[in-house]
Motif scaffolding. Structure first.
Motif, PDB file in Angstrom:
ATOM      1  N   GLN A 142      -3.831  -3.729   2.144  1.00  0.00           N
ATOM      2  CA  GLN A 142      -3.494  -3.283   1.133  1.00  0.00           C
ATOM      3  C   GLN A 142      -3.791  -4.272   0.127  1.00  0.00           C
ATOM      4  OE1 GLN A 142       0.242  -0.694   0.985  1.00  0.00           O
ATOM      5  NE2 GLN A 142      -0.731   0.150  -0.368  1.00  0.00           N
TER       6      GLN A 142
ATOM      7  N   VAL B 216      -1.114   2.465   4.532  1.00  0.00           N
ATOM      8  CA  VAL B 216      -1.801   1.796   2.968  1.00  0.00           C
ATOM      9  C   VAL B 216      -2.184   2.645   2.280  1.00  0.00           C
ATOM     10  CG1 VAL B 216      -2.828  -0.269   4.315  1.00  0.00           C
ATOM     11  CG2 VAL B 216      -4.513   2.170   4.159  1.00  0.00           C
TER      12      VAL B 216
ATOM     13  N   GLY C 211      -2.978   4.449  -1.651  1.00  0.00           N
ATOM     14  CA  GLY C 211      -4.091   4.511  -2.745  1.00  0.00           C
ATOM     15  C   GLY C 211      -4.307   4.451  -3.269  1.00  0.00           C
TER      16      GLY C 211
ATOM     17  N   HIS D  70      -2.124   8.819   1.928  1.00  0.00           N
ATOM     18  CA  HIS D  70      -1.721   7.653   2.582  1.00  0.00           C
ATOM     19  C   HIS D  70      -2.175   6.964   4.122  1.00  0.00           C
ATOM     20  CE1 HIS D  70       1.620   8.248  -0.283  1.00  0.00           C
ATOM     21  NE2 HIS D  70       1.349   6.712  -0.582  1.00  0.00           N
TER      22      HIS D  70
ATOM     23  N   ALA E 234      -7.450   4.325   1.286  1.00  0.00           N
ATOM     24  CA  ALA E 234      -6.894   3.279   0.921  1.00  0.00           C
ATOM     25  C   ALA E 234      -8.720   2.328   0.703  1.00  0.00           C
ATOM     26  CB  ALA E 234      -6.588   1.831   1.675  1.00  0.00           C
TER      27      ALA E 234
ATOM     28  N   ASP F 214       3.827   4.910  -3.119  1.00  0.00           N
ATOM     29  CA  ASP F 214       3.035   3.607  -3.427  1.00  0.00           C
ATOM     30  C   ASP F 214       3.487   3.563  -5.163  1.00  0.00           C
ATOM     31  OD1 ASP F 214       2.334   2.580  -1.068  1.00  0.00           O
ATOM     32  OD2 ASP F 214       0.238   3.317  -1.824  1.00  0.00           O
TER      33      ASP F 214
END
Length: 516
Positions: free
Chosen positions: A295, A324, A326, A348, A353, A507
């Motif tokens: 990431q 990971v 976005g 996710h 990603a 995130d």
């Protein structure tokens, strides 16, 4: 009377001293510890104050009948499993015996009573109750095993897993417990707790034993070898050692030594469940590190240094997801203009990603071609609808002249940047549909970033909560950012500390730009 009692305590209740003497003598010779009471009230008081395994109860007492005493014993949740044998020289017919047994007595003897008959009846009743207690205890252990297995598999870290496993072991085996294992970093930890629901403590630990084989073994150690817990009078402990793979460190579950096979069986199962959960957590942690490395490799490697501007960024991946995400940001100088962008691709996963990387590189490419923010957003939207028709994303793109503070902004469904000046805070609203949606978009928003003013861009993980309205999050951000720290890195860290939850569920990207 060849069968001997094993430290069992019998309470003899009879108001006749000669009869009480005979019953006591017979039971004492058979190996029982014998207590005596003359009245029903005294017997009930003694049962509350002293551990008793069996009551031999005369039906005729001076203060209440033996039937009443038995009924009060059996209706008390603490003593309802206590066995009672009625004895009587007067209530000897079928109706009396039926009444006594129907009210909870486990046996009914009428005089004259033979010594062997009394002792054999006592042993028979106790055998039944001991078997019942073992079965109930095993059922309790199996219930605790299921609850502990669920708890260890729900734990979000090895340290939390060790703590809940230690609590479960102490509950299952009614005493102190130690659970020890290594984290993915090779740090050996031991979780320990004592009797009476004491809190679990974590200790650094060194495995001083020989390398065990793959599989599960149960051994007996000296209690002194496990000083993390207070073992009381126990001189030995039972240690279940589980090693699932030759290249993995073993897992240890230690409890006070016992001699019941059911306890040994449940210790096996508990240790296996803990070891399997720790192995899964280790793999989870390893995957999380790999995902985090990937990431971060898709994001800018450094923050540019620009005359007249202070820049700082913070990126925090979700702590509960190995995949990971976005979220992304961009800070780069294109000639005399700073390109600032932030965005969030839905989902996710590795795919999210990948989409994030494509969107970020597309923004950079269109900006290098000299397009203004609105044109960049339009072109990225066309790219997504053509090549990634099932994807959605939000972005905010700003082009800033560091010398004058003149800025142009275009948004696509992203949360509004926060402008912090000496006069206060305000959000720069630019309402527009998400990327991936075919819809008309408004013209760019033009504004000036004053000297000593700070611009804060962020993703939704910073302010959104499942149990609160998004407006509450926006108000909280405006309040926290109203006073900007001299060090922007410290400012970003403070925003995360004050606004993010302890376990980050999404995130978080934060970009701050201050014009000196």
């Amino acid at each position: 009377m060849s069968e001997r009692a094993d430290a069992m305590t019998v309470l003899v209740v009879d108001d006749s001293a000669p009869k009480r003497y005979l019953l006591t003598t017979w039971l004492h010779r058979a190996g029982f510890t014998v207590l005596q009471a003359e009245t029903g009230g005294a017997a009930l008081h003694m049962i509350e104050a002293t551990p008793v395994d069996l009551v031999v109860l005369d039906v005729k007492l001076p203060d209440m009948t033996g039937f009443e005493v038995c009924e009060r014993i059996k209706t008390n949740p603490r003593h309802q499993a206590l066995p009672v044998i009625h004895v009587s020289a007067h209530a000897v017919d079928v109706r009396d015996r039926t009444h006594g047994l129907s009210n909870g007595a486990d046996a009914y003897l009428t005089e004259p009573i033979e010594p062997d008959e009394l002792v054999a009846t006592a042993h028979a009743v106790l055998r039944y109750y001991q078997a019942r207690q073992r079965a109930e205890r095993l059922a309790e252990r199996m219930t605790s095993l299921a609850e502990t297995t669920l708890a260890v598999n729900l734990a979000s870290s090895v340290t939390e897993l060790l703590q809940v496993a230690c609590q479960g072991a102490a509950r299952m085996f009614d005493g102190s417990a130690v659970v020890a294992a290594e984290t993915i970093d090779g740090e050996a930890l031991a979780a320990a707790t004592g009797d009476n629901g004491q809190p679990v403590t974590l200790h650094p630990w060194v495995d001083g034993g020989t390398s065990p084989p793959v599989g599960i073994t149960v051994r007996s150690d000296r209690a002194a070898d496990w000083p993390q817990a207070d073992w009381g009078a126990h001189e030995a402990v039972a240690v279940a050692v589980v090693r699932l793979r030759a290249d993995r460190a073993p897992v240890y579950v230690t409890v006070a030594a016992g001699n019941q096979p059911p306890a040994l069986s449940t210790l096996h199962q508990l240790a296996q469940a803990v070891a399997a959960a720790i192995e899964a957590q280790r793999s989870y942690d390893q995957e999380h590190r790999i995902a985090l490395t990937l990431q971060r490799s898709l994001l800018p490697r450094r923050v540019p240094r620009i005359a007249g501007l202070d820049l700082a960024v913070r990126y925090e991946p979700a702590s509960v997801d190995t995949e990971v995400g976005g979220d992304f940001y961009e800070l780069t100088m294109l000639g005399d203009t700073l390109l600032v962008a932030i965005g969030d691709v839905t989902g996710h996963s590795l795919h999210a990603a990948t989409v994030m990387a494509e969107v970020r590189h597309a923004i950079r490419a269109y900006a290098v071609d000299g397009h203004p923010p609105g044109a960049i957003v339009d072109r990225v939207n066309t790219l997504m609808r053509t090549l990634l028709p099932d994807e959605l994303a939000t972005i905010c793109v700003i082009q800033l002249d560091p010398a004058t503070g003149a800025a142009r902004m275009a948004s696509a469904g992203h949360l509004p940047p926060l402008l912090v000046t000496g006069a206060g805070t305000r959000y720069l609203e630019h309402l527009a549909p998400l990327l991936g949606v075919a819809a008309r978009r408004p013209p760019d928003l033009e504004f000036t970033l004053p000297q000593d003013a700070t611009l804060v861009l962020y993703t939704d993980g910073l302010i959104e909560r499942r149990d609160a309205d998004i407006d509450d999050g926006l108000r909280a951000l405006a309040s926290s950012a109203a006073q900007v720290d001299a060090d922007l890195d410290h400012f970003c860290h403070r925003l995360l500390t004050e606004l993010a939850t302890p376990h980050i569920r999404d995130d978080i990207a934060v970009v701050t730009v201050r014009r000196r």
